[in-house]
Write an enzyme that holds these catalytic residues in place. Sequence first.
Site, short mmCIF file in Angstrom:
data_model
loop_
_atom_site.label_atom_id
_atom_site.label_comp_id
_atom_site.label_asym_id
_atom_site.label_seq_id
_atom_site.Cartn_x
_atom_site.Cartn_y
_atom_site.Cartn_z
N ASP A 168 16.24 -1.89 -33.52
CA ASP A 168 14.90 -1.98 -33.28
C ASP A 168 14.58 -1.32 -31.95
O ASP A 168 15.54 -0.69 -31.16
CB ASP A 168 14.26 -3.39 -33.21
CG ASP A 168 12.76 -3.50 -33.30
OD1 ASP A 168 12.18 -3.32 -32.61
OD2 ASP A 168 12.28 -4.27 -34.20
N HIS B 133 3.68 -1.25 -42.62
CA HIS B 133 2.03 -1.80 -42.68
C HIS B 133 1.68 -1.59 -41.08
O HIS B 133 0.44 -1.67 -40.78
CB HIS B 133 2.03 -3.15 -43.12
CG HIS B 133 2.43 -4.12 -42.05
ND1 HIS B 133 2.24 -5.60 -42.57
CD2 HIS B 133 3.34 -4.40 -40.92
CE1 HIS B 133 2.51 -6.42 -41.44
NE2 HIS B 133 3.33 -5.68 -40.68
C1 SAM Z 1 5.73 -6.35 -37.55
S1 SAM Z 1 7.39 -6.23 -36.77
C2 SAM Z 1 8.35 -6.68 -38.04
C3 SAM Z 1 9.68 -7.12 -37.56
C4 SAM Z 1 10.89 -7.65 -38.64
N1 SAM Z 1 11.14 -6.60 -39.44
C5 SAM Z 1 10.27 -8.83 -39.28
O1 SAM Z 1 9.99 -8.84 -40.42
O2 SAM Z 1 10.33 -10.02 -38.63
C6 SAM Z 1 7.48 -4.62 -36.43
C7 SAM Z 1 8.87 -4.15 -35.71
O3 SAM Z 1 8.99 -2.82 -35.66
C8 SAM Z 1 9.48 -2.71 -34.24
N2 SAM Z 1 8.87 -1.05 -33.94
C9 SAM Z 1 7.69 -0.73 -33.49
N3 SAM Z 1 7.87 0.37 -32.98
C10 SAM Z 1 9.20 0.83 -33.07
C11 SAM Z 1 10.20 2.17 -33.17
N4 SAM Z 1 9.25 3.17 -32.47
N5 SAM Z 1 11.21 1.82 -33.21
C12 SAM Z 1 11.77 0.80 -33.75
N6 SAM Z 1 11.29 -0.15 -33.90
C13 SAM Z 1 10.00 -0.30 -33.67
C14 SAM Z 1 8.68 -3.80 -33.38
O4 SAM Z 1 9.53 -3.97 -32.13
C15 SAM Z 1 9.01 -4.99 -34.35
O5 SAM Z 1 10.04 -5.65 -34.36
#
Ligand code: SAM
Length: 355
Positions: free
Chosen positions: A220, A266
């Site tokens: 992440d 999403h």
């Molecule tokens: C909606 S959250 C879902 C987190 C986890 N998969 C869950 O189900 O609880 C989306 C995740 O994508 C990560 N994210 C957003 N942009 C990112 C990037 N460019 N690279 C890696 N992770 C990213 C965010 O930090 C966040 O933890």
Amino acid sequence: MLTRQAHNVCPAQRDGGHAMQSDSNPSITMRHLIDGYQVSQAIHVAARLGIADLLADGGRSVDRLATGTGTHAPTLYRLLRALASIEVLREGNDGVFELTPLGQALRSDVEGSIADWAAFVGSPGYWQAWSGLLHSVRTGENAFQHIHGADVWSYRTNRPEESALFDRAMTALSRRSSAALIAAYDFGRFRTVVDVGGGTGALLAAILGAHPGLKGTLFDQPHVVAAAGAFMERAGVADRCRIVGGSFFEGVPEAADAYVLRAVIHDWEDVDAVRILTTVRKAMAADGRVLMLERIVAPPNEGRDAKFSDLNMLVAPGGRERTREELEALLGPAGLQAAGVIDAGGFAIVEALAR
Ligand SMILES: C[S@@+](CC[C@H](N)C(=O)[O-])C[C@H]1O[C@@H](n2cnc3c(N)ncnc32)[C@H](O)[C@@H]1O
């Protein structure tokens, strides 16, 4: 001290009258839907104050709750009696409040706790972004960007407190769905799994906990995974879990058997969703699997969760919820093909292979 005037109508009388009115009068039912924002904010404040945890062992007076939360007792009372009117709490004739079965879900220490989601929902950045829904519907643009002049991810990078609230909210939602996902899919067939955009690691910890032969990598953004080591230690899986910070638009850890993306796709419109899947496709083992874990948009008039989550995606990160067909359509342009879709409670697991 509290006055007694508010205690002279018992909850059953109030609720009976209220329910009969709502059932027979659409404009009252509609008024309650319209005023849902007041309910959200009241529950949010109770969650931020940790009211449910203070009531975990039994009822307490407002004065004790005010002392425990550092709040203004007469005003806290107004919050608590409103929450009692919607059955989150129960107000006794002695000015003591206790949790109802519904309110128990706001405790932080119960299975299926929703406390951290409640604590996040009223946080300033997110709450204000929803005031831009009309702008989004008029223009198709992302409300968060319109209101704050930044996307959710860069906004949170610069606000550690709001970022931590969001991460804890994701962890709470993830915990609620982990058992169903693990029961529905045999992760034990793999040697290595990467949780892409895995937050602070709740799902990966649960997967590794269920499969002692499996090794995992949590991937992440660097500021999000910063706290994950301690989390994995507490879950007892740190020795089988690598933690990597980075951006999935640039690259993800290579050559694993399975890449899990739960509630990640999403967050993005199709162009960026395909970019993320393409990064994963390039990194995965030749016979690897990609597992998109997402809510599926149901046919007309069904499926409130996915359809309101879709509005949430429009307002906050700027993505969308999708039908099964729309999710599968992302695979081809990323060099992947669908291998099956498995229902796992409120989520679907869309499994994909290299083309
Ligand atoms: C909606 S959250 C879902 C987190 C986890 N998969 C869950 O189900 O609880 C989306 C995740 O994508 C990560 N994210 C957003 N942009 C990112 C990037 N460019 N690279 C890696 N992770 C990213 C965010 O930090 C966040 O933890």
